[in-house]
Design a protein around this motif. Structure first.
Motif, short mmCIF file in Angstrom:
data_model
loop_
_atom_site.label_atom_id
_atom_site.label_comp_id
_atom_site.label_asym_id
_atom_site.label_seq_id
_atom_site.Cartn_x
_atom_site.Cartn_y
_atom_site.Cartn_z
N LEU A 55 0.84 -0.86 -0.09
CA LEU A 55 0.03 0.11 -0.29
C LEU A 55 0.83 1.23 -0.07
O LEU A 55 1.77 1.10 0.51
CB LEU A 55 -0.71 0.11 1.13
CG LEU A 55 -1.91 -1.22 1.31
CD1 LEU A 55 -2.57 -1.18 2.66
CD2 LEU A 55 -2.84 -0.99 0.36
N ARG A 56 0.40 2.18 -0.55
CA ARG A 56 1.27 3.50 -0.89
C ARG A 56 -0.15 4.58 -0.25
O ARG A 56 -1.05 4.48 -0.70
CB ARG A 56 1.50 4.04 -2.03
CG ARG A 56 2.43 5.21 -2.07
CD ARG A 56 2.75 5.68 -3.39
NE ARG A 56 3.69 4.74 -4.26
CZ ARG A 56 4.85 4.72 -4.34
NH1 ARG A 56 5.55 5.90 -3.66
NH2 ARG A 56 5.43 3.81 -4.85
N GLY A 57 0.42 5.58 0.34
CA GLY A 57 -0.46 6.83 0.94
C GLY A 57 0.13 7.39 2.24
O GLY A 57 1.13 6.76 2.71
N MET A 82 9.45 -0.49 7.73
CA MET A 82 9.70 -0.55 6.41
C MET A 82 8.52 0.22 5.74
O MET A 82 7.99 -0.44 5.01
CB MET A 82 9.79 -2.11 5.97
CG MET A 82 10.89 -2.90 6.58
SD MET A 82 10.82 -4.76 5.98
CE MET A 82 11.12 -4.67 4.67
N ASN A 83 8.67 1.50 5.79
CA ASN A 83 7.92 2.43 5.11
C ASN A 83 8.77 3.47 4.73
O ASN A 83 10.02 3.54 4.78
CB ASN A 83 6.49 2.79 5.83
CG ASN A 83 5.71 1.82 5.88
OD1 ASN A 83 4.90 1.50 4.72
ND2 ASN A 83 5.25 1.00 6.94
N ASN A 84 7.94 4.63 4.00
CA ASN A 84 8.73 5.98 3.80
C ASN A 84 8.33 7.08 4.69
O ASN A 84 8.17 8.16 4.20
CB ASN A 84 8.62 5.98 2.07
CG ASN A 84 9.04 4.90 1.47
OD1 ASN A 84 8.84 3.85 1.21
ND2 ASN A 84 10.56 5.20 0.91
N LEU A 85 7.97 6.77 5.72
CA LEU A 85 7.65 7.72 6.64
C LEU A 85 8.83 8.71 7.00
O LEU A 85 10.11 8.33 7.12
CB LEU A 85 6.99 7.14 7.95
CG LEU A 85 5.82 6.36 7.88
CD1 LEU A 85 5.48 5.57 9.06
CD2 LEU A 85 4.79 7.14 7.45
N SER A 99 11.12 1.13 12.51
CA SER A 99 12.47 0.84 11.83
C SER A 99 12.31 0.94 10.32
O SER A 99 11.24 0.77 9.88
CB SER A 99 12.97 -0.47 12.27
OG SER A 99 12.30 -1.54 12.15
N GLU A 100 13.45 1.38 9.69
CA GLU A 100 13.26 1.45 8.43
C GLU A 100 12.30 2.24 7.71
O GLU A 100 11.73 2.15 6.88
CB GLU A 100 13.33 0.10 7.68
CG GLU A 100 14.48 -1.06 8.09
CD GLU A 100 14.38 -2.31 7.23
OE1 GLU A 100 14.29 -2.26 6.21
OE2 GLU A 100 14.50 -3.36 8.16
N ASN A 101 12.61 3.35 8.27
CA ASN A 101 11.93 4.71 7.76
C ASN A 101 13.00 5.83 7.49
O ASN A 101 14.29 5.70 7.58
CB ASN A 101 10.59 5.11 8.59
CG ASN A 101 9.47 4.32 8.39
OD1 ASN A 101 8.92 4.40 7.53
ND2 ASN A 101 9.33 3.39 9.41
#
Ligand SMILES: *[C@@H]1O[C@H](CO)[C@@H](O)[C@H](O)[C@H]1NC(C)=O
Ligand SMILES: *[C@@H]1O[C@H](CO)[C@@H](O)[C@H](O)[C@H]1NC(C)=O
Ligand SMILES: *[C@@H]1O[C@H](CO)[C@@H](O)[C@H](O)[C@H]1NC(C)=O
Ligand SMILES: *[C@@H]1O[C@H](CO)[C@@H](O)[C@H](O)[C@H]1NC(C)=O
Ligand SMILES: *[C@@H]1O[C@H](CO)[C@@H](O)[C@H](O)[C@H]1NC(C)=O
Ligand SMILES: *[C@@H]1O[C@H](CO)[C@@H](O)[C@H](O)[C@H]1NC(C)=O
Length: 256
Positions: free
Chosen positions: A82-84, A127-130, A150-152
């Motif tokens: 999901l993207r958003g 693991m998102n792009n926050l 983690s992983e943002n």
């Protein structure tokens, strides 16, 4: 005649009560509708095919409700590509205890309103792009056991309020752009903490925290930061790690 009218009225009443009892709380439903409206990409159609208005929210994929009050208690949307962005209305799901948006492409900031979900025990946005800062308000999540961000692309200080959540067992802030010092009393209110991961960030300064107060710590990873000195207990780490490790009685994995 009167008896029949009363009977009809009673049946109607029972029917209405049944309907209202089986419907999800309107506040929960509107929060999820705002949420799906902000999903800009759902390549497998997981939500767009399933979360259809008019159907019972509690039957939607990834949503679980309490049996009695039909309140949304769990939202598990892990690994759905999901993207958003995450709308602030998420903070209206006031019965939520489990929230997992891990391994998607959520962008934008973590809304302050997440701090209103005081029943939350599990929060994973890994693991998102926050981006943006970790909201200070997360310190209000006084029942939280797992905090995984983690992983943002989160930056700024690690808010000291999160070290106040004494129920925490896991803190994972790996692989972000967090900076600044960690508080000296970081472990004072974390008696249950088992996993603390903050590697691959930009944390600086002396790590003077009495880490030995985290007596349940099984794994600690602080590598790939810019700390100048570290202390375990009262002892400055000088390369004699094995002797210092006695201050962390439960430790099984240590990465500095
Ligand atoms: C729905 O939830 C809100 C917020 O928790 C609450 O104020 C309201 O009374 C609930 N409505 C019903 C019908 O349970
Ligand atoms: C949505 O998915 C759930 C769980 O897989 C399923 O039970 C439900 O019938 C689906 N609803 C619709 C409208 O497709
Ligand atoms: C992330 O999600 C993708 C797509 O659903 C999946 O193929 C992959 O195995 C997931 N990775 C992890 C680490 O969960
Ligand atoms: C839900 O949250 C938003 C913003 O946090 C607020 O404006 C709104 O009034 C809330 N209540 C309902 C019932 O949606
Ligand atoms: C989102 O994050 C992943 C790593 O988690 C990265 O590979 C990707 O380039 C990012 N995408 C955007 C649009 O920033
Ligand atoms: C930690 O909790 C105490 C007591 O609840 C409160 O007084 C204090 O302001 C909190 N500290 C932070 C940094 O949130």
């Amino acid at each position: 005649m009167l008896a029949r009218a009363v009977m009809t009225y009673l049946l109607l009443l029972i029917y209405c009560i049944n309907i209202s009892a089986s419907r999800t709380n309107f506040t929960d439903e509107s929060a999820l509708l705002v949420f799906i409206a902000q999903i800009t990409n759902d390549p497998d159609g997981t939500l767009s095919k399933n979360w259809t208005q008019g159907t019972e929210v509690c039957s939607w994929i990834g949503v679980s409700c309490s049996t009695r009050k039909h309140r949304v208690v769990s939202l598990n949307l892990k690994s759905l590509r999901l993207r958003g962005s995450i709308p602030k209305e998420i903070g209206n799901l006031s019965f939520l205890s489990f929230l997992d948006f891990g391994n998607n492409t959520f962008n934008g900031v973590i809304p302050n309103e997440l701090g209103r979900l005081t029943r939350l025990k599990y929060l994973s946005l890994q693991m998102n792009n926050l981006t943006g800062e970790i909201p200070q308000s997360l310190g209000y999540l006084s029942r939280l056991q797992v905090l995984d961000l983690s992983e943002n692309d989160l930056y700024g200080y690690v808010p000291s309020s999160i070290f106040n959540i004494s129920s925490l067992k896991i803190i994972d802030l790996n692989l972000n752009d967090l900076s600044g010092n960690l508080p000296n009393d970081m472990c004072s209110n974390l008696p249950m903490l088992q996993y603390l991961f903050m590697d691959n960030n930009g944390l600086v300064g002396e790590l003077q925290s009495r880490l030995d107060k985290c007596t349940q710590l099984l794994a600690l990873s602080l590598s790939y930061n810019r700390f100048t000195d570290m202390y375990l207990g009262w002892n400055k780490l000088t390369g004699n790690i094995p002797s210092e490790i006695q201050n962390l009685p439960a430790i099984q994995h240590l990465s500095l």
